[in-house]
Scaffold this motif. Sequence first.
Motif, PDB file in Angstrom:
ATOM      1  N   ARG A 139       0.836  -1.214   0.000  1.00 25.46           N
ATOM      2  CA  ARG A 139       0.000   0.000   0.000  1.00 25.46           C
ATOM      3  C   ARG A 139       0.867   1.259   0.000  1.00 25.46           C
ATOM      4  O   ARG A 139       0.594   2.215  -0.703  1.00 25.46           O
ATOM      5  N   VAL A 140       1.886   1.249   0.900  1.00 18.06           N
ATOM      6  CA  VAL A 140       2.724   2.445   1.055  1.00 18.06           C
ATOM      7  C   VAL A 140       4.054   2.010   1.662  1.00 18.06           C
ATOM      8  O   VAL A 140       4.082   1.149   2.542  1.00 18.06           O
ATOM      9  N   VAL A 142       6.898   2.926   3.930  1.00 11.10           N
ATOM     10  CA  VAL A 142       7.307   3.843   4.994  1.00 11.10           C
ATOM     11  C   VAL A 142       8.627   3.334   5.563  1.00 11.10           C
ATOM     12  O   VAL A 142       8.721   2.157   5.943  1.00 11.10           O
ATOM     13  N   TRP A 239       6.884   9.795  -5.749  1.00 16.46           N
ATOM     14  CA  TRP A 239       5.699   8.944  -5.537  1.00 16.46           C
ATOM     15  C   TRP A 239       6.007   7.496  -5.910  1.00 16.46           C
ATOM     16  O   TRP A 239       5.514   6.567  -5.263  1.00 16.46           O
ATOM     17  N   TRP A 244       1.973   4.375  -2.218  1.00 14.05           N
ATOM     18  CA  TRP A 244       0.829   5.184  -1.744  1.00 14.05           C
ATOM     19  C   TRP A 244       0.027   5.729  -2.929  1.00 14.05           C
ATOM     20  O   TRP A 244      -0.168   6.937  -3.077  1.00 14.05           O
ATOM     21  N   GLU A 245      -0.468   4.769  -3.734  1.00 13.71           N
ATOM     22  CA  GLU A 245      -1.211   5.196  -4.926  1.00 13.71           C
ATOM     23  C   GLU A 245      -2.658   5.553  -4.616  1.00 13.71           C
ATOM     24  O   GLU A 245      -3.306   6.268  -5.372  1.00 13.71           O
ATOM     25  N   GLU A 248      -5.592   6.419   0.954  1.00 14.73           N
ATOM     26  CA  GLU A 248      -5.645   6.039   2.371  1.00 14.73           C
ATOM     27  C   GLU A 248      -5.024   7.157   3.195  1.00 14.73           C
ATOM     28  O   GLU A 248      -4.016   7.733   2.785  1.00 14.73           O
ATOM     29  N   LEU A 250      -2.968   8.132   6.685  1.00 14.46           N
ATOM     30  CA  LEU A 250      -1.957   7.385   7.456  1.00 14.46           C
ATOM     31  C   LEU A 250      -1.770   7.998   8.831  1.00 14.46           C
ATOM     32  O   LEU A 250      -1.946   9.205   8.998  1.00 14.46           O
ATOM     33  N   GLN A 261      -2.191  12.846   5.086  1.00 14.14           N
ATOM     34  CA  GLN A 261      -2.996  12.494   3.917  1.00 14.14           C
ATOM     35  C   GLN A 261      -2.198  12.819   2.667  1.00 14.14           C
ATOM     36  O   GLN A 261      -1.363  13.731   2.636  1.00 14.14           O
ATOM     37  N   ARG A 262      -2.437  11.999   1.630  1.00 19.58           N
ATOM     38  CA  ARG A 262      -1.963  12.346   0.295  1.00 19.58           C
ATOM     39  C   ARG A 262      -3.084  13.183  -0.312  1.00 19.58           C
ATOM     40  O   ARG A 262      -4.213  12.694  -0.468  1.00 19.58           O
ATOM     41  N   ILE A 268       1.837  15.954   0.318  1.00 17.48           N
ATOM     42  CA  ILE A 268       1.611  15.258   1.586  1.00 17.48           C
ATOM     43  C   ILE A 268       1.335  16.315   2.653  1.00 17.48           C
ATOM     44  O   ILE A 268       2.100  17.278   2.795  1.00 17.48           O
TER      45      ILE A 268
END
Length: 428
Positions: A139-140, A142, A239, A244-245, A248, A250, A261-262, A268
């Motif tokens: 998903r992302v 980090v 990106w 983080w497409e 969502e 975070l 948030q994106r 960001i």
Amino acid sequence: MAIVGAGYTGLWTAYYLKLAEPALRVLVLERERAGYGASGRNGGWVSGFFTGPARVYERRGGRAGLLALQRAMFDAVDEVGRFLLEHGVDADFAKDGHVTVALTDAQAVRLRDSVLEARVRGCGKEDLVELDADALARRVRVAGARGGAFSPHVARAHPVKLLLGLAAVVERLGVTIHESTPVSEIRPHEARTPMGPVRARWVVRASEGYTAQLRGLGRALAPVNSSMIVTEPLPAHAWEEIGWEGAEVLSDGAHVYCYLQRTADGRIAIGGRGVPYRFASRTGGAGETAEATIAQLRERLASMFPAAAAVPLDHAWSGVLGVPRDWCVSVQADPGSGLAWAGGYVGLGVATANLAGRTLCDLMLGRTSTLTALPWVGRRPPRWEPEPLRWLAINGLYALYRQADRAERRRARPSRLARALDAASGRR
Ligand SMILES: Cc1cc2nc3c(=O)[nH]c(=O)nc-3n(C[C@H](O)[C@H](O)[C@H](O)COP(=O)(O)OP(=O)(O)OC[C@H]3O[C@@H](n4cnc5c(N)ncnc54)[C@H](O)[C@@H]3O)c2cc1C
């Protein structure tokens, strides 16, 4: 009906009242301008979760009441989405859920415990699941993440677009929003302004973090600060590195957590606690933000997403949350005095204000509904301590939470200090 405060609470209340009874005369009295408060400054999480320890609500409503509250909150996220669609308001709303990221081993343990706790509160796997490090990275990505948790019951929105869209709809329905109209005192059936008293069958207090400035309410809700920064749009290669497409939102799993948030336009936004609390419930004005707070948020962003470290910041701002002494939300309406209020949302007020507004509407119109039976209705939260105890308690609490977060970076188990603080403060 007179409503004090043109944030989400005041405007949702006005909206549902006019929807139910179009002939009602509804005035909103706003000291500054619509959206001046937290509703125009937040992180745009439209979250189906509420703050405060579940046991407080369970004590009032039993397990069934707690479950009903949780389901009503999940519905509130969809209700906001439905409203936007129905009225053609573009607020960058996208319901892609919420990812909590464990950045230390201790956070991972705590996150696992919180998922188990949520099961007890009736959240199934479709409501909240643990993510291992691989599932999270899909998903992302980090930096340093150990894993995480995911819930689908959260949407991303642009807070100001949501607020202005709601205000415009409410005005179209015939509600008058009187800006630059400060209320100094709320009494039975009356709101006092410098231009004279406004008399109404009901007066709704929707002043949240600014409530302490109203006469007689200095200890009702503490204005606790939250600060945010937003970057300029990230370049495509950043990106690609981050992933983080989706949309969502975070957060991390720290005690003094950050939320992100994106944005729809590829920036960001990240927020967290700045100066936690100002002496005598001062509210920090138009949102100026200390350089030290900006630097802290920037550092957190860079440590989670090294690819974003060099992206320039566009803007920084701050606002205040309304925090009750027991950290739990209340919705009240007393037919005798005509006084109603909702708030004490702490850091989760966007969807909560929608549910509270619908509930206030039912209560004031004398309707019995599933909403009026929710366990936060009619609650009377305890008052905060007088100063300087309030200042010491809130700032001391956050200083100790920061200490606990530092300790958790060094060792794998959750801080016992933080657990003791949670229990003593009533925060969880
Ligand atoms: C930086 C920040 C980030 C946040 N992020 C999130 C998030 O991502 N998701 C989430 O769910 N929640 C978030 N919150 C919390 C959320 O924004 C609030 O809980 C919510 O907006 C509260 O809405 P409200 O209408 O009750 O209060 P407010 O939006 O604060 O509105 C109160 C209004 O009343 C007016 N007012 C106050 N006193 C008077 C008076 N005496 N006379 C006349 N007018 C008066 C004020 O000017 C203000 O416009 C955040 C808050 C902040 C500050």
